[in-house]
Design a protein around this motif. Structure first.
Motif, PDB file in Angstrom:
ATOM      1  N   ARG A  33      36.408  28.404  40.633  1.00 22.65           N
ATOM      2  CA  ARG A  33      36.589  29.680  41.340  1.00 22.65           C
ATOM      3  C   ARG A  33      35.440  30.617  41.010  1.00 22.65           C
ATOM      4  NH1 ARG A  33      41.692  29.486  43.357  1.00 22.65           N
ATOM      5  NH2 ARG A  33      43.183  28.150  42.265  1.00 22.65           N
ATOM      6  N   GLN A  34      35.093  31.446  41.972  1.00 17.08           N
ATOM      7  CA  GLN A  34      34.052  32.438  41.761  1.00 17.08           C
ATOM      8  C   GLN A  34      34.633  33.638  41.031  1.00 17.08           C
ATOM      9  OE1 GLN A  34      32.398  33.378  45.605  1.00 17.08           O
ATOM     10  NE2 GLN A  34      31.091  31.555  45.638  1.00 17.08           N
ATOM     11  N   LYS A  35      33.775  34.321  40.275  1.00 17.45           N
ATOM     12  CA  LYS A  35      34.226  35.540  39.616  1.00 17.45           C
ATOM     13  C   LYS A  35      34.737  36.529  40.657  1.00 17.45           C
ATOM     14  CE  LYS A  35      31.401  35.753  35.416  1.00 17.45           C
ATOM     15  NZ  LYS A  35      30.419  36.563  34.653  1.00 17.45           N
ATOM     16  N   ASN A  36      35.887  37.088  40.367  1.00 20.24           N
ATOM     17  CA  ASN A  36      36.463  38.081  41.265  1.00 20.24           C
ATOM     18  C   ASN A  36      37.313  38.999  40.393  1.00 20.24           C
ATOM     19  OD1 ASN A  36      38.248  39.514  43.053  1.00 20.24           O
ATOM     20  ND2 ASN A  36      37.739  38.029  44.657  1.00 20.24           N
ATOM     21  N   PHE A  37      36.749  40.139  39.996  1.00 19.72           N
ATOM     22  CA  PHE A  37      37.441  41.011  39.056  1.00 19.72           C
ATOM     23  C   PHE A  37      38.714  41.613  39.642  1.00 19.72           C
ATOM     24  CE2 PHE A  37      33.055  41.795  37.039  1.00 19.72           C
ATOM     25  CZ  PHE A  37      33.225  40.691  36.201  1.00 19.72           C
ATOM     26  N   GLU A  38      38.734  41.793  40.949  1.00 16.67           N
ATOM     27  CA  GLU A  38      39.949  42.334  41.581  1.00 16.67           C
ATOM     28  C   GLU A  38      41.104  41.351  41.427  1.00 16.67           C
ATOM     29  OE1 GLU A  38      41.580  43.978  45.917  1.00 16.67           O
ATOM     30  OE2 GLU A  38      39.514  43.271  45.710  1.00 16.67           O
ATOM     31  N   LEU A  39      40.833  40.067  41.732  1.00 18.87           N
ATOM     32  CA  LEU A  39      41.880  39.063  41.587  1.00 18.87           C
ATOM     33  C   LEU A  39      42.182  38.790  40.119  1.00 18.87           C
ATOM     34  CD1 LEU A  39      40.922  36.541  44.419  1.00 18.87           C
ATOM     35  CD2 LEU A  39      42.818  38.189  44.389  1.00 18.87           C
ATOM     36  N   ALA A  40      41.166  38.858  39.291  1.00 15.59           N
ATOM     37  CA  ALA A  40      41.403  38.685  37.853  1.00 15.59           C
ATOM     38  C   ALA A  40      42.355  39.762  37.348  1.00 15.59           C
ATOM     39  CB  ALA A  40      40.084  38.744  37.088  1.00 15.59           C
ATOM     40  N   PHE A  41      42.122  40.999  37.764  1.00 12.78           N
ATOM     41  CA  PHE A  41      42.983  42.099  37.330  1.00 12.78           C
ATOM     42  C   PHE A  41      44.408  41.891  37.833  1.00 12.78           C
ATOM     43  CE2 PHE A  41      44.852  46.328  37.653  1.00 12.78           C
ATOM     44  CZ  PHE A  41      44.580  46.838  36.385  1.00 12.78           C
ATOM     45  N   GLN A  64      49.691  32.098  36.304  1.00 11.22           N
ATOM     46  CA  GLN A  64      49.108  33.426  36.477  1.00 11.22           C
ATOM     47  C   GLN A  64      48.003  33.658  35.449  1.00 11.22           C
ATOM     48  OE1 GLN A  64      52.614  35.838  36.099  1.00 11.22           O
ATOM     49  NE2 GLN A  64      53.120  35.732  38.284  1.00 11.22           N
ATOM     50  N   HIS A  65      48.254  33.234  34.220  1.00 14.16           N
ATOM     51  CA  HIS A  65      47.213  33.375  33.198  1.00 14.16           C
ATOM     52  C   HIS A  65      46.008  32.492  33.522  1.00 14.16           C
ATOM     53  CE1 HIS A  65      44.958  33.647  29.553  1.00 14.16           C
ATOM     54  NE2 HIS A  65      45.045  32.343  29.390  1.00 14.16           N
ATOM     55  N   GLU A  66      46.271  31.294  34.002  1.00 16.28           N
ATOM     56  CA  GLU A  66      45.179  30.391  34.378  1.00 16.28           C
ATOM     57  C   GLU A  66      44.284  31.050  35.417  1.00 16.28           C
ATOM     58  OE1 GLU A  66      44.708  26.102  36.713  1.00 16.28           O
ATOM     59  OE2 GLU A  66      46.579  26.577  35.674  1.00 16.28           O
ATOM     60  N   LEU A  67      44.890  31.683  36.420  1.00 15.84           N
ATOM     61  CA  LEU A  67      44.106  32.375  37.451  1.00 15.84           C
ATOM     62  C   LEU A  67      43.401  33.603  36.887  1.00 15.84           C
ATOM     63  CD1 LEU A  67      46.606  32.142  40.449  1.00 15.84           C
ATOM     64  CD2 LEU A  67      44.434  30.915  40.198  1.00 15.84           C
ATOM     65  N   CYS A  68      44.075  34.299  36.004  1.00 14.34           N
ATOM     66  CA  CYS A  68      43.478  35.452  35.326  1.00 14.34           C
ATOM     67  C   CYS A  68      42.157  35.049  34.680  1.00 14.34           C
ATOM     68  CB  CYS A  68      44.467  35.975  34.283  1.00 14.34           C
ATOM     69  SG  CYS A  68      43.770  36.992  32.960  1.00 14.34           S
ATOM     70  N   TYR A  69      42.186  33.977  33.925  1.00 12.01           N
ATOM     71  CA  TYR A  69      40.996  33.504  33.214  1.00 12.01           C
ATOM     72  C   TYR A  69      39.932  32.992  34.181  1.00 12.01           C
ATOM     73  CZ  TYR A  69      38.149  31.083  29.750  1.00 12.01           C
ATOM     74  OH  TYR A  69      37.104  30.675  28.967  1.00 12.01           O
ATOM     75  N   GLN A  70      40.366  32.220  35.154  1.00  6.84           N
ATOM     76  CA  GLN A  70      39.407  31.613  36.078  1.00  6.84           C
ATOM     77  C   GLN A  70      38.664  32.659  36.899  1.00  6.84           C
ATOM     78  OE1 GLN A  70      41.798  28.830  38.300  1.00  6.84           O
ATOM     79  NE2 GLN A  70      41.603  27.214  36.756  1.00  6.84           N
ATOM     80  N   PHE A  71      39.389  33.650  37.417  1.00  6.31           N
ATOM     81  CA  PHE A  71      38.730  34.680  38.224  1.00  6.31           C
ATOM     82  C   PHE A  71      37.891  35.628  37.360  1.00  6.31           C
ATOM     83  CE2 PHE A  71      42.079  33.807  41.544  1.00  6.31           C
ATOM     84  CZ  PHE A  71      41.184  33.400  42.527  1.00  6.31           C
ATOM     85  N   TYR A  92      36.183  34.800  34.588  1.00  8.04           N
ATOM     86  CA  TYR A  92      34.972  34.158  34.080  1.00  8.04           C
ATOM     87  C   TYR A  92      34.317  33.187  35.058  1.00  8.04           C
ATOM     88  CZ  TYR A  92      36.407  36.079  29.599  1.00  8.04           C
ATOM     89  OH  TYR A  92      36.761  36.935  28.590  1.00  8.04           O
ATOM     90  N   GLY A  93      34.888  33.019  36.237  1.00  6.26           N
ATOM     91  CA  GLY A  93      34.308  32.094  37.195  1.00  6.26           C
ATOM     92  C   GLY A  93      34.461  30.654  36.771  1.00  6.26           C
ATOM     93  N   GLU A  94      35.617  30.311  36.237  1.00 12.91           N
ATOM     94  CA  GLU A  94      35.890  28.952  35.772  1.00 12.91           C
ATOM     95  C   GLU A  94      36.819  28.241  36.752  1.00 12.91           C
ATOM     96  OE1 GLU A  94      34.624  27.538  33.122  1.00 12.91           O
ATOM     97  OE2 GLU A  94      33.690  29.244  32.096  1.00 12.91           O
ATOM     98  N   GLY A  95      36.986  26.935  36.529  1.00 16.04           N
ATOM     99  CA  GLY A  95      37.932  26.161  37.331  1.00 16.04           C
ATOM    100  C   GLY A  95      37.581  26.062  38.795  1.00 16.04           C
TER     101      GLY A  95
END
Length: 217
Positions: free
Chosen positions: A47-55, A33-40, A42-45
């Motif tokens: 994945r494209q930046k997605n603040f909704e999914l990051a949140f 979950q943290h990995e996805l938090c960071y990736q969404f 900052y657009g890493e890994g």
């Protein structure tokens, strides 16, 4: 053509519900979950930046106790990413992470103590920035050095450093107050971390207002 049409729905399913990383996160794996938090965020890994999914994933990992996700969630509240800016919520998440020893959260609590337009809190600045510096966090070390340099330019040779002065005044203030009769009377924010038990509570009377580093949050 027919084969492509048959495979297209499968490709779409894999990109969403069948993503193995997201599947693990949905099963409650806090580290993923943290990995996805960071990736969404900052657009890493890949994945494209997605603040909704990051949140979404920062919130899930933060609730599971991931201090790095708590810090990133605080950043989202502080900057107003996907949510309205809310410094109060940012401070709450920074504090939770800082109490677990996260150095950037500690640094940010120190910076926020300088940025408070109503009451600048020298004690909180020194307490948390020193805590982060004690963990060898470069940004905190640089911030402390900057403030100490500003302070010494205004003092006589041989004068105590800024944070040493702040902590000494705080210790004196605390020593002059009656001790609580019950340990429960001490608030969690008065002595939030076992780094520098020189005193806790309100800020000392001090007219010096250190300037944060250029570009700091």
């Amino acid at each position: 053509m027919t084969a492509w049409l048959l495979m297209a729905p499968l490709a779409g399913a894999f990109a969403t519900g069948l993503d193995p990383v997201i599947s693990r996160a949905e099963q409650g794996d806090a580290s993923v979950q943290h990995e996805l938090c960071y990736q969404f965020l900052y657009g890493e890994g890949g994945r494209q930046k997605n603040f909704e999914l990051a949140f979404r994933w920062c919130s899930a990992a933060a609730a599971a106790g991931q201090s790095s996700s708590q810090t990133l969630l605080a950043e989202m509240y502080y900057l107003g990413l996907h949510v309205e800016k809310n410094e109060g919520m940012a401070k709450e998440y920074y504090l939770v992470a800082a109490e677990q020893g996260h150095p950037h959260a500690q640094l940010m609590l120190g910076r926020l103590a300088l940025h408070n337009s109503d009451v600048v809190d020298p004690y909180q600045f020194c307490y948390w920035t020193r805590a982060a510096a004690a963990r060898n966090y470069g940004k905190a070390i640089e911030q402390l050095q900057s403030v100490e340099d500003q302070w010494r330019k205004q003092q006589k040779p041989g004068a105590a450093g800024y944070c040493d002065s702040v902590m000494a005044k705080q210790s004196h203030t605390q020593a002059s107050q009656p001790a609580p009769t019950d340990a429960g009377e001490v608030s969690r924010t008065s002595c939030p971390l076992e780094v520098d038990r020189n005193g806790c509570g309100r800020r000392p009377n001090n007219s010096f207002k250190p300037k944060p580093l250029r570009g700091s949050a």
